[in-house]
Write an enzyme that holds these catalytic residues in place. Sequence first.
Site, PDB file in Angstrom:
ATOM      1  N   ASP A 170       0.849  -1.191   0.000  1.00  0.00           N
ATOM      2  CA  ASP A 170       0.000   0.000   0.000  1.00  0.00           C
ATOM      3  C   ASP A 170       0.884   1.240   0.000  1.00  0.00           C
ATOM      4  O   ASP A 170       1.891   1.298   0.710  1.00  0.00           O
ATOM      5  CB  ASP A 170      -0.924  -0.013   1.225  1.00  0.00           C
ATOM      6  CG  ASP A 170      -2.068   0.968   1.083  1.00  0.00           C
ATOM      7  OD1 ASP A 170      -3.222   0.534   0.937  1.00  0.00           O
ATOM      8  OD2 ASP A 170      -1.801   2.202   1.103  1.00  0.00           O
ATOM      9  N   ASN A 178     -12.992  -3.347   2.316  1.00  0.00           N
ATOM     10  CA  ASN A 178     -13.958  -2.258   2.413  1.00  0.00           C
ATOM     11  C   ASN A 178     -14.918  -2.311   1.236  1.00  0.00           C
ATOM     12  O   ASN A 178     -14.512  -2.632   0.113  1.00  0.00           O
ATOM     13  CB  ASN A 178     -13.225  -0.911   2.413  1.00  0.00           C
ATOM     14  CG  ASN A 178     -12.353  -0.721   3.640  1.00  0.00           C
ATOM     15  OD1 ASN A 178     -12.728  -1.105   4.740  1.00  0.00           O
ATOM     16  ND2 ASN A 178     -11.165  -0.156   3.452  1.00  0.00           N
ATOM     17  N   VAL A 234     -11.006   2.846  -3.777  1.00  0.00           N
ATOM     18  CA  VAL A 234     -10.629   2.344  -5.114  1.00  0.00           C
ATOM     19  C   VAL A 234     -11.582   1.203  -5.462  1.00  0.00           C
ATOM     20  O   VAL A 234     -11.662   0.207  -4.732  1.00  0.00           O
ATOM     21  CB  VAL A 234      -9.169   1.854  -5.136  1.00  0.00           C
ATOM     22  CG1 VAL A 234      -8.821   1.307  -6.517  1.00  0.00           C
ATOM     23  CG2 VAL A 234      -8.211   2.985  -4.759  1.00  0.00           C
ATOM     24  N   HIS A 246     -10.303  -5.354  -3.325  1.00  0.00           N
ATOM     25  CA  HIS A 246      -8.965  -5.593  -2.779  1.00  0.00           C
ATOM     26  C   HIS A 246      -9.059  -5.946  -1.318  1.00  0.00           C
ATOM     27  O   HIS A 246      -9.944  -5.494  -0.594  1.00  0.00           O
ATOM     28  CB  HIS A 246      -8.052  -4.374  -2.977  1.00  0.00           C
ATOM     29  CG  HIS A 246      -8.629  -3.089  -2.476  1.00  0.00           C
ATOM     30  ND1 HIS A 246      -9.552  -2.366  -3.199  1.00  0.00           N
ATOM     31  CD2 HIS A 246      -8.424  -2.393  -1.331  1.00  0.00           C
ATOM     32  CE1 HIS A 246      -9.880  -1.281  -2.523  1.00  0.00           C
ATOM     33  NE2 HIS A 246      -9.216  -1.283  -1.367  1.00  0.00           N
ATOM     34  N   MET A 247      -8.103  -6.730  -0.902  1.00  0.00           N
ATOM     35  CA  MET A 247      -7.983  -7.173   0.469  1.00  0.00           C
ATOM     36  C   MET A 247      -6.775  -6.451   1.058  1.00  0.00           C
ATOM     37  O   MET A 247      -5.699  -6.448   0.451  1.00  0.00           O
ATOM     38  CB  MET A 247      -7.754  -8.686   0.408  1.00  0.00           C
ATOM     39  CG  MET A 247      -7.700  -9.409   1.682  1.00  0.00           C
ATOM     40  SD  MET A 247      -7.463 -11.178   1.295  1.00  0.00           S
ATOM     41  CE  MET A 247      -9.152 -11.712   1.198  1.00  0.00           C
ATOM     42  N   HIS A 248      -6.957  -5.810   2.206  1.00  0.00           N
ATOM     43  CA  HIS A 248      -5.818  -5.229   2.927  1.00  0.00           C
ATOM     44  C   HIS A 248      -5.273  -6.311   3.861  1.00  0.00           C
ATOM     45  O   HIS A 248      -6.036  -6.889   4.650  1.00  0.00           O
ATOM     46  CB  HIS A 248      -6.250  -4.048   3.793  1.00  0.00           C
ATOM     47  CG  HIS A 248      -6.816  -2.869   3.051  1.00  0.00           C
ATOM     48  ND1 HIS A 248      -6.124  -1.696   2.854  1.00  0.00           N
ATOM     49  CD2 HIS A 248      -8.018  -2.677   2.463  1.00  0.00           C
ATOM     50  CE1 HIS A 248      -6.870  -0.845   2.199  1.00  0.00           C
ATOM     51  NE2 HIS A 248      -8.041  -1.409   1.948  1.00  0.00           N
TER      52      HIS A 248
HETATM   53  P1  AMP Z   1      -9.800   1.380   0.128  1.00  0.00           P
HETATM   54  O1  AMP Z   1     -10.060   2.596   0.957  1.00  0.00           O
HETATM   55  O2  AMP Z   1     -10.175   0.101   0.819  1.00  0.00           O
HETATM   56  O3  AMP Z   1     -10.410   1.499  -1.260  1.00  0.00           O
HETATM   57  O4  AMP Z   1      -8.235   1.297  -0.024  1.00  0.00           O
HETATM   58  C1  AMP Z   1      -7.528   1.843  -1.086  1.00  0.00           C
HETATM   59  C2  AMP Z   1      -6.073   1.745  -0.730  1.00  0.00           C
HETATM   60  O5  AMP Z   1      -5.318   1.940  -1.911  1.00  0.00           O
HETATM   61  C3  AMP Z   1      -5.605   2.788   0.274  1.00  0.00           C
HETATM   62  O6  AMP Z   1      -5.084   2.129   1.433  1.00  0.00           O
HETATM   63  C4  AMP Z   1      -4.527   3.562  -0.484  1.00  0.00           C
HETATM   64  O7  AMP Z   1      -3.444   3.953   0.329  1.00  0.00           O
HETATM   65  C5  AMP Z   1      -4.118   2.562  -1.545  1.00  0.00           C
HETATM   66  N1  AMP Z   1      -3.525   3.133  -2.754  1.00  0.00           N
HETATM   67  C6  AMP Z   1      -3.988   4.174  -3.476  1.00  0.00           C
HETATM   68  N2  AMP Z   1      -3.210   4.387  -4.537  1.00  0.00           N
HETATM   69  C7  AMP Z   1      -2.222   3.451  -4.490  1.00  0.00           C
HETATM   70  C8  AMP Z   1      -1.096   3.154  -5.317  1.00  0.00           C
HETATM   71  N3  AMP Z   1      -0.818   3.861  -6.435  1.00  0.00           N
HETATM   72  N4  AMP Z   1      -0.289   2.125  -4.958  1.00  0.00           N
HETATM   73  C9  AMP Z   1      -0.548   1.411  -3.843  1.00  0.00           C
HETATM   74  N5  AMP Z   1      -1.608   1.644  -3.039  1.00  0.00           N
HETATM   75  C10 AMP Z   1      -2.429   2.646  -3.352  1.00  0.00           C
END
Ligand code: AMP
Length: 117
Positions: free
Chosen positions: A31, A88, A97, A101-103
């Site tokens: 991330d 999320n 985004v 995706h899985m954190h």
């Molecule tokens: P979410 O809020 O669950 O949609 O998480 C989106 C995640 O994408 C956030 O934790 C951001 O920090 C991460 N993110 C956004 N742009 C990038 C990028 N270019 N490379 C890696 N992570 C990213």
Amino acid sequence: MKKDDLFEKIVAGEIPANILYQDEYVTAFEDINPQAPVHVLIVPNRNIPTLNAAEAEDEALLGKLFLAAKKLAGELSIAEDGYRIIVNCNENGGQDVFHLHMHLLGGKRLGRMLPNI
Ligand code: AMP
């Protein structure tokens, strides 16, 4: 660029990211704004915008996300101490985004699951 395209471009290598794992189904990368010492995003290579859009035929793909998380947790030495997986969904879930995706978060005690509960 639409944010919906962001992770597809990372999967395709068109936008730089620190990719930790990739196979024909899933990609995992660090991330850009880590919330813990280990913060990895694991995405299906094919965009499913949110968990709401997942279908029965995605069952195996969703399983691959979990198995990639398990593999990375081992490789990143957080498996034994423990970690958290977060997915999320939409506005109330805080999704930013729109590519499922899985954190994978770990490397420290993460405390309560949600603040103020
Ligand atoms: P979410 O809020 O669950 O949609 O998480 C989106 C995640 O994408 C956030 O934790 C951001 O920090 C991460 N993110 C956004 N742009 C990038 C990028 N270019 N490379 C890696 N992570 C990213």
